[in-house]
Design an enzyme around this catalytic site. Structure first.
Site, PDB file in Angstrom:
ATOM      1  N   ASP A 133      43.790  64.116  67.441  1.00 62.22           N
ATOM      2  CA  ASP A 133      44.151  63.938  66.042  1.00 62.22           C
ATOM      3  C   ASP A 133      43.101  62.986  65.455  1.00 62.22           C
ATOM      4  O   ASP A 133      42.440  62.254  66.188  1.00 62.22           O
ATOM      5  CB  ASP A 133      45.567  63.342  65.967  1.00 62.22           C
ATOM      6  N   ASP A 154      43.251  60.874  61.917  1.00 68.76           N
ATOM      7  CA  ASP A 154      43.734  59.655  61.254  1.00 68.76           C
ATOM      8  C   ASP A 154      44.755  58.935  62.133  1.00 68.76           C
ATOM      9  O   ASP A 154      45.764  59.509  62.530  1.00 68.76           O
ATOM     10  CB  ASP A 154      44.352  60.006  59.899  1.00 68.76           C
TER      11      ASP A 154
END
Length: 197
Positions: free
Chosen positions: A19, A21
């Site tokens: 992922d 952020d």
């Protein structure tokens, strides 16, 4: 040689799905310029270790800020180019980036839909599997949200590591994760110990 190409296609690769952020950069919400982008400590070291251990580095990121009209796909792509160059300067190759601009309600009309790519749906991960011939059981996902773990489980990814948002604290485990770690570097140290070269 043609026979070599055929043979390499048969060999499944392993990938580290990351992922963005909260895992790679501090999640300031709807980050879309280099000025807002601050790398979390240890990210370059972690990605170098994963790359050395033979993992493809693939980012899979929900980007509903595009759908909401906060920034454009061009803005997102420009930031991706800048981010990849920061890794390249450290000798690290980000192999691919998959993103979902959609949102079921809060989006401009062209992006408003019930898609199969917005995590917790596994669409981005499955698209990467097809494109790169990935062995999902031998692969891992590192994310800071339950939805990352749910997407990874739905895609059949063998190792699913939940990390603390922005690498600050080790989170409580959730049903869909196989491990927890404070941040990407701690997750990577665990993986490279468990799967020695």
């Amino acid at each position: 040689s043609r026979s070599h190409n055929c043979r390499s296609k048969m060999t499944l690769k392993k990938a580290a799905f990351l992922d963005r952020d909260g895992v790679i950069n501090v999640d300031h919400a709807y980050v879309h310029t280099p000025e807002e982008f601050s790398f979390i400590d240890g990210v370059f070291e972690a990605c170098r270790k994963l790359q050395s251990a033979g993992f493809l580095l693939i980012i899979a990121t929900n980007q509903s800020g595009i759908g909401r009209g906060y920034y454009s796909e061009q803005d997102f792509n420009a930031l991706c180019g800048w981010m990849k160059s920061q890794f390249e300067q450290k000798g690290i190759r980000i192999d691919d980036i998959f993103f979902c601009p959609h949102h079921p309600q809060k989006a401009l009309e062209k992006y408003r839909c019930e898609c199969n790519c917005r995590k917790p749906k596994p669409g981005m991960l499955l698209a990467a599997q097809q494109k790169w011939s990935i062995d999902m059981k031998a692969s891992l996902m590192v994310g800071d949200k339950v939805s990352d773990m749910q997407a990874a489980a739905a895609a059949g990814i063998g190792t699913r590591i939940l990390v603390g948002k922005d690498g600050l604290v080790r989170p409580e485990p959730v049903e869909e994760c196989t491990h927890t770690a404070k941040n990407l570097l701690e997750a990577t140290n665990f993986i490279t110990l468990e799967h020695p070269l």
